[in-house]
Each structure stands twice: as structure tokens, then as C-alpha cells.
Design a protein around this motif. Structure first.
Motif, PDB file in Angstrom:
ATOM      1  N   LEU A   1     -68.649  -6.435 -29.030  1.00  0.00           N
ATOM      2  CA  LEU A   1     -67.164  -6.162 -28.854  1.00  0.00           C
ATOM      3  C   LEU A   1     -66.631  -6.090 -27.334  1.00  0.00           C
ATOM      4  O   LEU A   1     -65.582  -6.631 -27.095  1.00  0.00           O
ATOM      5  CB  LEU A   1     -66.647  -4.970 -29.765  1.00  0.00           C
ATOM      6  CG  LEU A   1     -65.265  -4.692 -29.845  1.00  0.00           C
ATOM      7  CD1 LEU A   1     -64.477  -5.664 -30.357  1.00  0.00           C
ATOM      8  CD2 LEU A   1     -64.922  -3.462 -30.620  1.00  0.00           C
ATOM      9  N   ILE A   2     -67.260  -5.171 -26.810  1.00  0.00           N
ATOM     10  CA  ILE A   2     -66.967  -4.980 -25.432  1.00  0.00           C
ATOM     11  C   ILE A   2     -67.031  -6.448 -24.520  1.00  0.00           C
ATOM     12  O   ILE A   2     -66.009  -6.756 -23.735  1.00  0.00           O
ATOM     13  CB  ILE A   2     -67.958  -3.994 -24.570  1.00  0.00           C
ATOM     14  CG1 ILE A   2     -67.591  -2.767 -25.328  1.00  0.00           C
ATOM     15  CG2 ILE A   2     -67.776  -4.210 -23.107  1.00  0.00           C
ATOM     16  CD1 ILE A   2     -68.818  -1.605 -24.674  1.00  0.00           C
ATOM     17  N   PHE A   3     -68.031  -7.197 -24.925  1.00  0.00           N
ATOM     18  CA  PHE A   3     -68.081  -8.492 -24.068  1.00  0.00           C
ATOM     19  C   PHE A   3     -66.902  -9.334 -24.403  1.00  0.00           C
ATOM     20  O   PHE A   3     -66.225 -10.135 -23.716  1.00  0.00           O
ATOM     21  CB  PHE A   3     -69.303  -9.346 -24.689  1.00  0.00           C
ATOM     22  CG  PHE A   3     -69.512 -10.416 -24.358  1.00  0.00           C
ATOM     23  CD1 PHE A   3     -69.712 -11.022 -22.912  1.00  0.00           C
ATOM     24  CD2 PHE A   3     -69.361 -11.725 -25.175  1.00  0.00           C
ATOM     25  CE1 PHE A   3     -69.706 -12.476 -22.556  1.00  0.00           C
ATOM     26  CE2 PHE A   3     -69.402 -13.048 -24.835  1.00  0.00           C
ATOM     27  CZ  PHE A   3     -69.461 -13.490 -23.629  1.00  0.00           C
ATOM     28  N   LEU A   4     -66.508  -9.326 -25.942  1.00  0.00           N
ATOM     29  CA  LEU A   4     -65.431 -10.392 -26.181  1.00  0.00           C
ATOM     30  C   LEU A   4     -64.217  -9.925 -25.509  1.00  0.00           C
ATOM     31  O   LEU A   4     -63.312 -10.711 -25.367  1.00  0.00           O
ATOM     32  CB  LEU A   4     -65.472 -10.439 -27.864  1.00  0.00           C
ATOM     33  CG  LEU A   4     -66.677 -11.104 -28.488  1.00  0.00           C
ATOM     34  CD1 LEU A   4     -66.508 -10.988 -29.937  1.00  0.00           C
ATOM     35  CD2 LEU A   4     -66.734 -12.374 -28.071  1.00  0.00           C
ATOM     36  N   VAL A   5     -63.751  -8.263 -25.615  1.00  0.00           N
ATOM     37  CA  VAL A   5     -62.761  -7.891 -25.108  1.00  0.00           C
ATOM     38  C   VAL A   5     -62.519  -8.287 -23.582  1.00  0.00           C
ATOM     39  O   VAL A   5     -61.598  -8.636 -22.905  1.00  0.00           O
ATOM     40  CB  VAL A   5     -62.538  -6.466 -25.526  1.00  0.00           C
ATOM     41  CG1 VAL A   5     -61.267  -6.020 -24.647  1.00  0.00           C
ATOM     42  CG2 VAL A   5     -62.195  -6.352 -26.894  1.00  0.00           C
ATOM     43  N   MET A   6     -63.787  -8.010 -22.949  1.00  0.00           N
ATOM     44  CA  MET A   6     -63.738  -8.196 -21.484  1.00  0.00           C
ATOM     45  C   MET A   6     -63.360  -9.872 -21.076  1.00  0.00           C
ATOM     46  O   MET A   6     -62.978  -9.987 -20.375  1.00  0.00           O
ATOM     47  CB  MET A   6     -64.826  -7.834 -20.966  1.00  0.00           C
ATOM     48  CG  MET A   6     -65.186  -6.311 -20.765  1.00  0.00           C
ATOM     49  SD  MET A   6     -64.228  -5.431 -19.739  1.00  0.00           S
ATOM     50  CE  MET A   6     -64.667  -3.849 -19.941  1.00  0.00           C
ATOM     51  N   LEU A   7     -64.121 -10.597 -21.994  1.00  0.00           N
ATOM     52  CA  LEU A   7     -63.914 -12.135 -21.812  1.00  0.00           C
ATOM     53  C   LEU A   7     -62.506 -12.494 -22.006  1.00  0.00           C
ATOM     54  O   LEU A   7     -61.924 -13.173 -21.455  1.00  0.00           O
ATOM     55  CB  LEU A   7     -64.717 -12.838 -22.674  1.00  0.00           C
ATOM     56  CG  LEU A   7     -64.590 -14.285 -22.815  1.00  0.00           C
ATOM     57  CD1 LEU A   7     -65.062 -14.949 -21.366  1.00  0.00           C
ATOM     58  CD2 LEU A   7     -65.477 -14.980 -23.838  1.00  0.00           C
ATOM     59  N   GLY A   8     -61.896 -11.823 -23.159  1.00  0.00           N
ATOM     60  CA  GLY A   8     -60.480 -12.037 -23.555  1.00  0.00           C
ATOM     61  C   GLY A   8     -59.601 -11.509 -22.146  1.00  0.00           C
ATOM     62  O   GLY A   8     -58.490 -12.322 -21.664  1.00  0.00           O
ATOM     63  N   GLY A   9     -59.876 -10.520 -21.549  1.00  0.00           N
ATOM     64  CA  GLY A   9     -59.162 -10.141 -20.412  1.00  0.00           C
ATOM     65  C   GLY A   9     -59.220 -10.875 -19.126  1.00  0.00           C
ATOM     66  O   GLY A   9     -58.110 -11.324 -18.619  1.00  0.00           O
ATOM     67  N   ALA A  10     -60.337 -11.308 -19.173  1.00  0.00           N
ATOM     68  CA  ALA A  10     -60.640 -12.174 -17.948  1.00  0.00           C
ATOM     69  C   ALA A  10     -59.986 -13.434 -17.931  1.00  0.00           C
ATOM     70  O   ALA A  10     -59.488 -14.096 -17.079  1.00  0.00           O
ATOM     71  CB  ALA A  10     -62.094 -12.614 -17.724  1.00  0.00           C
ATOM     72  N   ILE A  11     -59.915 -14.012 -19.546  1.00  0.00           N
ATOM     73  CA  ILE A  11     -59.058 -15.439 -19.768  1.00  0.00           C
ATOM     74  C   ILE A  11     -57.686 -15.267 -19.511  1.00  0.00           C
ATOM     75  O   ILE A  11     -57.005 -16.008 -18.905  1.00  0.00           O
ATOM     76  CB  ILE A  11     -59.325 -15.686 -21.044  1.00  0.00           C
ATOM     77  CG1 ILE A  11     -60.982 -16.113 -21.311  1.00  0.00           C
ATOM     78  CG2 ILE A  11     -58.503 -17.072 -21.396  1.00  0.00           C
ATOM     79  CD1 ILE A  11     -61.195 -16.358 -22.824  1.00  0.00           C
ATOM     80  N   VAL A  12     -57.118 -13.934 -19.724  1.00  0.00           N
ATOM     81  CA  VAL A  12     -55.732 -13.776 -19.511  1.00  0.00           C
ATOM     82  C   VAL A  12     -55.377 -13.799 -18.066  1.00  0.00           C
ATOM     83  O   VAL A  12     -54.257 -14.366 -17.779  1.00  0.00           O
ATOM     84  CB  VAL A  12     -55.165 -12.327 -20.228  1.00  0.00           C
ATOM     85  CG1 VAL A  12     -53.799 -11.864 -19.757  1.00  0.00           C
ATOM     86  CG2 VAL A  12     -55.496 -12.465 -21.810  1.00  0.00           C
ATOM     87  N   LEU A  13     -56.182 -13.014 -17.319  1.00  0.00           N
ATOM     88  CA  LEU A  13     -55.831 -13.094 -15.933  1.00  0.00           C
ATOM     89  C   LEU A  13     -56.267 -14.289 -15.123  1.00  0.00           C
ATOM     90  O   LEU A  13     -55.055 -14.855 -14.367  1.00  0.00           O
ATOM     91  CB  LEU A  13     -57.090 -12.138 -15.086  1.00  0.00           C
ATOM     92  CG  LEU A  13     -56.957 -10.572 -15.239  1.00  0.00           C
ATOM     93  CD1 LEU A  13     -58.053  -9.910 -14.467  1.00  0.00           C
ATOM     94  CD2 LEU A  13     -55.420 -10.113 -14.543  1.00  0.00           C
ATOM     95  N   TRP A  14     -57.107 -15.047 -15.634  1.00  0.00           N
ATOM     96  CA  TRP A  14     -57.176 -16.588 -15.153  1.00  0.00           C
ATOM     97  C   TRP A  14     -56.305 -17.352 -15.395  1.00  0.00           C
ATOM     98  O   TRP A  14     -55.633 -18.089 -14.569  1.00  0.00           O
ATOM     99  CB  TRP A  14     -58.592 -17.061 -15.725  1.00  0.00           C
ATOM    100  CG  TRP A  14     -59.007 -18.330 -15.023  1.00  0.00           C
ATOM    101  CD1 TRP A  14     -59.857 -18.387 -14.115  1.00  0.00           C
ATOM    102  CD2 TRP A  14     -58.789 -19.630 -15.407  1.00  0.00           C
ATOM    103  NE1 TRP A  14     -60.033 -19.830 -13.797  1.00  0.00           N
ATOM    104  CE2 TRP A  14     -59.330 -20.602 -14.735  1.00  0.00           C
ATOM    105  CE3 TRP A  14     -57.831 -20.352 -16.781  1.00  0.00           C
ATOM    106  CZ2 TRP A  14     -59.061 -21.856 -14.874  1.00  0.00           C
ATOM    107  CZ3 TRP A  14     -57.776 -21.686 -17.097  1.00  0.00           C
ATOM    108  CH2 TRP A  14     -58.390 -22.458 -15.784  1.00  0.00           C
ATOM    109  N   LEU A  15     -55.676 -17.288 -16.825  1.00  0.00           N
ATOM    110  CA  LEU A  15     -54.513 -18.279 -17.058  1.00  0.00           C
ATOM    111  C   LEU A  15     -53.333 -17.987 -16.387  1.00  0.00           C
ATOM    112  O   LEU A  15     -52.356 -18.519 -16.108  1.00  0.00           O
ATOM    113  CB  LEU A  15     -54.338 -18.085 -18.564  1.00  0.00           C
ATOM    114  CG  LEU A  15     -55.343 -18.798 -19.719  1.00  0.00           C
ATOM    115  CD1 LEU A  15     -55.276 -18.337 -21.074  1.00  0.00           C
ATOM    116  CD2 LEU A  15     -55.323 -20.377 -19.245  1.00  0.00           C
ATOM    117  N   ALA A  16     -52.920 -16.206 -16.224  1.00  0.00           N
ATOM    118  CA  ALA A  16     -51.833 -15.963 -15.470  1.00  0.00           C
ATOM    119  C   ALA A  16     -51.725 -16.320 -14.283  1.00  0.00           C
ATOM    120  O   ALA A  16     -50.843 -16.998 -13.575  1.00  0.00           O
ATOM    121  CB  ALA A  16     -51.774 -14.517 -15.707  1.00  0.00           C
ATOM    122  N   LEU A  17     -52.833 -16.241 -13.338  1.00  0.00           N
ATOM    123  CA  LEU A  17     -52.902 -16.528 -11.772  1.00  0.00           C
ATOM    124  C   LEU A  17     -52.890 -17.839 -11.698  1.00  0.00           C
ATOM    125  O   LEU A  17     -51.923 -18.497 -10.870  1.00  0.00           O
ATOM    126  CB  LEU A  17     -54.126 -15.650 -11.305  1.00  0.00           C
ATOM    127  CG  LEU A  17     -54.044 -14.267 -11.499  1.00  0.00           C
ATOM    128  CD1 LEU A  17     -55.370 -13.713 -10.624  1.00  0.00           C
ATOM    129  CD2 LEU A  17     -53.055 -13.557 -10.379  1.00  0.00           C
TER     130      LEU A  17
END
Length: 334
Positions: A45-61
Motif C-alpha cells: 500500500l505504501i509503495f502504491l500510494v508513493m507511486l501515485g504521488g510521484a505520478i501526480v508530481l510528474w504529470l503536474a510539473l
């Protein structure tokens, strides 16, 4: 079709060929993406949430970068540019990463929760695992090696140490890893839920045979585990055939009992793995071979060819019929 279209088609076809193989690697008895217990599920779960956060940052920037370089390329005032850089490049990543870190740390204490009674002491050797089971209230341990069994549905405490080199015990499908340090005891608790066979591995480079230092982890129904533990506490069975008795005599005459213990006999060595119930284990030589006659004979005669720098000498002077008799005796130790 244009050249670009052909390249895209090739890329799509290649993706269809490669993707199944990549997804197939996510399955199996040593996959952190296939949790068999509460601890592994939390880590996933930690991995998936961290991955989701990284994707959000990547897409936004990257979305902002593309917008200002490809869509709206008008001049931006310096003060507005600074605001965008500070907001999107500093404030937003700090808030997202900080929130993810705080959430991750908040659920980690459960990884160190106390056990429910059963204690398993594991010592990392060169290159195998010494295992002792200490049920609640036990005055002496039940010795085993190169295999760790757990009752499903309860939390088990693993007390870990090492003899010479630093090792790291890791069962990806059941939980996180923990270092095993000479002269120091570390503690890991696991709560497996799904019955079955999993694979553990040393996750810290520890020498020539580091890659050959694995083990089977078996999760059993509580009543099956209790019955199995009672069987493991019993002495080894007596040889029942002439060939088994011949193998036991070879074991004695070759001095194997100076390194290996077989409870219920005069063999009380403590240097190597306890062999009292060797044949009941799922693997041989720390997870790299099967407990069957040909593998036993091959292992006894060629230990250092199979596992470099292992302490056990190779008994390559034994005749094939002697190796066979010795293997038959070891196969009887259930």
C-alpha cells in the motif's frame, strides 16, 4: 503507412510482447507485489500510494512545462515566473512528499508490534540459516535449519543475529527485510495470513555464496503448525532397513556427527545444520536443491562446487553405493 506510423506500430507490437513478461515477474513466491500477510500488504500500500504521488508530481510539473513551452509561449513577467517556480517546484513537491512521508511513518509502527507468543530465533551462517522455535513457555528450543514455518493468523516474533558476516532476512511476500548483525540481536515481527509456500532470501551481500543463501517460508493453518511443531520436537526415527542402517554407519564413520546433530542418536554436532527431520523440509542446502536422493548424493560429494567457500567438505572419495546408502538414511529422517 508513413515512417512514423510504422515506428509506432512496431512500438505497440513490442509493448504487447514485453508487457506480459514484465507483469509475469510480479507474481510468484518471492514477490513483494503478491502479499501473503498484513505486513507485506501494508508495504505494498505504501509503495502504491508513493507511486501515485510521484505520478501526480510528474504529470503536474511536466504538464506545466509543456504548457508554457508548447501551448502558451507568451512572455511571462519575472514575478509571475518566480511564483510558478516556487509554487510548482518547491511548495507543491514539499507538501506532497511531506504528506506521503507523514502518512507512511504513521503506519510503520505496526511492523514492530510484539508477537503473540511464538518466538523464532534465526542465525545467519555461511551460507545457511540456523532456526530455533521457542513456543510460549518453552524451556528449550526445537532446532531446524534453512526453513521457517509460521502459523497463519497470528504475529510471530523473529529474533535475528549472525555469526560472522552481516546478513539480511527478507521474505518479500510476508514483510520487510531486517539486517542480521554479529554480536547484536535485531527483531522483526510478521503476521502472515495466506497459507502456502513462500521464498526468503539473504538481501545483504555476505560473501561468495550470497546468491545461494535462500530458504523456504511456509505458512500453515494453526492446528497444522502445532502438529508439525510436535513432530519436529520428537527424536529422529530409527533406521528401518539394512540400507538405512548402512547409511547411518557411514554417517558415523565419516565423522558427520561432529558437525551435525540428529536428536535421538549419538550425533550432537552444532557446527552445521540440525538434520533430525531433514527429509520433512522443502529444500536442501539453503533453498537451492531438492531433498531427494540424487540431489543429496550430489551435494555430499560436491559441496564446494555447488556452493563456493561453504564450510562443509566434499566427500568425493565415497563410492557411489556408499553415497546412495548415506542418501537413503538421510531421506528417512522425516
Amino acid at each position: 503507412m508513413s515512417r512514423r506510423g510504422k515506428q509506432a506500430s512496431r512500438g505497440s507490437a513490442l509493448s504487447l510482447l514485453v508487457l506480459p513478461s514484465l507483469l509475469g515477474a510480479c507474481d510468484g513466491p518471492q514477490s513483494a507485489l503478491m502479499p501473503g500477510g498484513q505486513d507485506a500488504a501494508q508495504l505494498l500500500l505504501i509503495f502504491l500510494v508513493m507511486l501515485g504521488g510521484a505520478i501526480v508530481l510528474w504529470l503536474a510539473l511536466n504538464g506545466m512545462f509543456l504548457y508554457f513551452t508548447q501551448v502558451d509561449r507568451r512572455h511571462v513577467a519575472l514575478r509571475h515566473g518566480n511564483r510558478i517556480i516556487i509554487g510548482a517546484g518547491v511548495v507543491l513537491p514539499t507538501l506532497v512528499v511531506g504528506a506521503l512521508l507523514a502518512w507512511g511513518l504513521s503506519i510503520m509502527p505496526s511492523q514492530r508490534a510484539p508477537g503473540d507468543g511464538l518466538v523464532i530465533r534465526v542465525n545467519g551462517e555461511e551460507w545457511w540459516w540456523r532456526v530455533e522455535y521457542w513456543p510460549a513457555g518453552a524451556q528449550e528450543p526445537i532446532a531446524s535449519a534453512n526453513e521457517i514455518r509460521f502459523p497463519a493468523g497470528s504475529r510471530t516474533e523473529l529474533q535475528l543475529t549472525a555469526s560472522t558476516y552481516i546478513h539480511s532476512l527478507w521474505i518479500p511476500s510476508l514483510g520487510g527485510k531486517m539486517d542480521m548483525i554479529p554480536g547484536r540481536q535485531t527483531v522483526l515481527t510478521l503476521h502472515p495470513d495466506l497459507e502456502g509456500f513462500y521464498r526468503g532470501q539473504c538481501a545483504e551481500f555476505c560473501g561468495a555464496s550470497h546468491a545461494l543463501m535462500a530458504f523456504e517460508a511456509v505458512v500453515m493453518a494453526p492446528e497444522d503448525f502445532d502438529a508439525w511443531l510436535a513432530e519436529q520436537a520428537a527424536p529422529a526415527p530409527e533406521p528401518q532397513s539394512d540400507l538405512q542402517r548402512q547409511g547411518q554407519a557411514i554417517f558415523r564413520d565419516e565423522g558427520c556427527g561432529a558437525c551435525h546433530a540428529i536428536r535421538g542418536t549419538a550425533f550432537t554436532g552444532t557446527v552445521g545444520p540440525d538434520l533430525t527431520h531433514l527429509a520433512s523440509r522443502a529444500s536442501l542446502a539453503a533453498g537451492i536443491m531438492e531433498v531427494e536422493r540424487d540431489d543429496l548424493m550430489n551435494w555430499i560429494a560436491h559441496t564446494r562446487d555447488i556452493k563456493p567457500q561453504v564450510a562443509m567438505p566434499a566427500y568425493d572419495w565415497l563410492a557411489r553405493d556408499e553415497l546412495a546408502a548415506l542418501a537413503v538414511y538421510l531421506e528417512s529422517l522425516e
